[in-house]
Scaffold this active site. Sequence first.
Site, PDB file in Angstrom:
ATOM      1  N   THR A  28       0.862  -1.284  -0.008  1.00  0.00           N
ATOM      2  CA  THR A  28      -0.015   0.053   0.172  1.00  0.00           C
ATOM      3  C   THR A  28       0.871   1.175  -0.128  1.00  0.00           C
ATOM      4  O   THR A  28       1.867   1.230   0.350  1.00  0.00           O
ATOM      5  CB  THR A  28      -0.892   0.031   0.978  1.00  0.00           C
ATOM      6  N   ASP A  29       0.199   2.358  -0.286  1.00  0.00           N
ATOM      7  CA  ASP A  29       1.080   3.634  -0.452  1.00  0.00           C
ATOM      8  C   ASP A  29       1.262   4.081   0.985  1.00  0.00           C
ATOM      9  O   ASP A  29       1.911   5.099   1.388  1.00  0.00           O
ATOM     10  CB  ASP A  29       0.452   4.748  -1.104  1.00  0.00           C
ATOM     11  N   GLU A  30       0.588   3.556   1.989  1.00  0.00           N
ATOM     12  CA  GLU A  30       0.351   4.312   3.216  1.00  0.00           C
ATOM     13  C   GLU A  30       1.745   3.768   4.134  1.00  0.00           C
ATOM     14  O   GLU A  30       2.114   4.479   5.171  1.00  0.00           O
ATOM     15  CB  GLU A  30      -0.704   3.319   4.162  1.00  0.00           C
TER      16      GLU A  30
ATOM     17  N   TYR B 193      -1.518  -0.564  11.148  1.00  0.00           N
ATOM     18  CA  TYR B 193      -1.641  -1.119  10.060  1.00  0.00           C
ATOM     19  C   TYR B 193      -0.476  -0.914   8.994  1.00  0.00           C
ATOM     20  O   TYR B 193       0.348  -1.770   8.425  1.00  0.00           O
ATOM     21  CB  TYR B 193      -3.040  -0.837   9.158  1.00  0.00           C
TER      22      TYR B 193
ATOM     23  N   LYS C 267       2.427  -3.170   7.251  1.00  0.00           N
ATOM     24  CA  LYS C 267       2.849  -3.544   5.939  1.00  0.00           C
ATOM     25  C   LYS C 267       4.108  -3.151   5.543  1.00  0.00           C
ATOM     26  O   LYS C 267       4.641  -3.707   4.630  1.00  0.00           O
ATOM     27  CB  LYS C 267       1.713  -2.622   5.042  1.00  0.00           C
TER      28      LYS C 267
ATOM     29  N   ASN D 118      -8.061   1.550  -3.230  1.00  0.00           N
ATOM     30  CA  ASN D 118      -8.754   0.630  -4.337  1.00  0.00           C
ATOM     31  C   ASN D 118     -10.472   1.104  -4.020  1.00  0.00           C
ATOM     32  O   ASN D 118     -10.659   1.204  -2.852  1.00  0.00           O
ATOM     33  CB  ASN D 118      -8.608  -0.928  -4.174  1.00  0.00           C
TER      34      ASN D 118
END
Length: 301
Positions: A120-122, A147, A151, A177
Amino acid sequence: MRILVTGGAGFIGSNFVHRTLATKPDLEISILDALTYSGRLSNLAGVLDRVQFIQGDIKDSVLVDRLVEESELVIHFAAESHNDNSLNNPLPFVETNVFGTYHLIQACIKHDVRFHHISTDEVFGDLPLDGTECFTPDSPINPSSPYSSTKAASDLLVKAWIRSFGLKATISNCSNNYGPRQHEEKLIPRTVLHAAAGIKPKVFGNGLNVRDWIHVDDHNDGVWSIIEHGQLGQTYLLGANSQRTNLQVVSAILRELKLPDDFIEFVPDRQGHDLRYAIDASRTVAELGWAPQHASFEDGL
């Protein structure tokens, strides 16, 4: 070729399975999914007779080893992914996202199996609201939540196993998404369901936090482009250049449902709420020739 899809009964994973069966019908697909609250067999309706489905956990090293040994490619979607839940109870995120990934890459090293890691970009943290900069593959990792930190940890494990043990792997970091089968805990389906039921959708803070949106089919097409044409050991970003404030997203849904723009309940902001995400996917587009087909977020919505 036999592929193993982890988390294949979840939102993005199930869409990947449906799209792969439609576009690459010669592949044999095994799905490993624990069927926690966000993984549903109903997401695989119409295709269950065309895949091998295994209910199990990526933290089960014995099961993972057996399934990886039977595969030529592993695409790893399985993850705990809801920020709010990670703030309330981080432990499942550490166990699944970190230790689960560890077991998968260990098995891929043991059996010399290609691995693609969905991220993810997070993991990059956030960007200033009033800026124009975007995340690139060279952006520093700076996660904000339990979270995103787990990741980020799994990304770093994959990178380290590539360098230290020769893991044949690629990584993709994708923007937010949207699309069919998304769990109702997420912003768009939750807003749709609440508004359609006559309940004001909730918006954190002032609603001005920005997210970059991509249709799930464009994401999954990008994943296949990376698998088929990407360079082993590389990280690729997938985004559709569709930045919208949360308020703009909710307002677009309200317009589709013929509801007034002020049919909204603002609630106290979330802890550590990232300000803005934005993906620069130009390197992926230039190198792989991939480009999102849902160019308009509103049309996709």
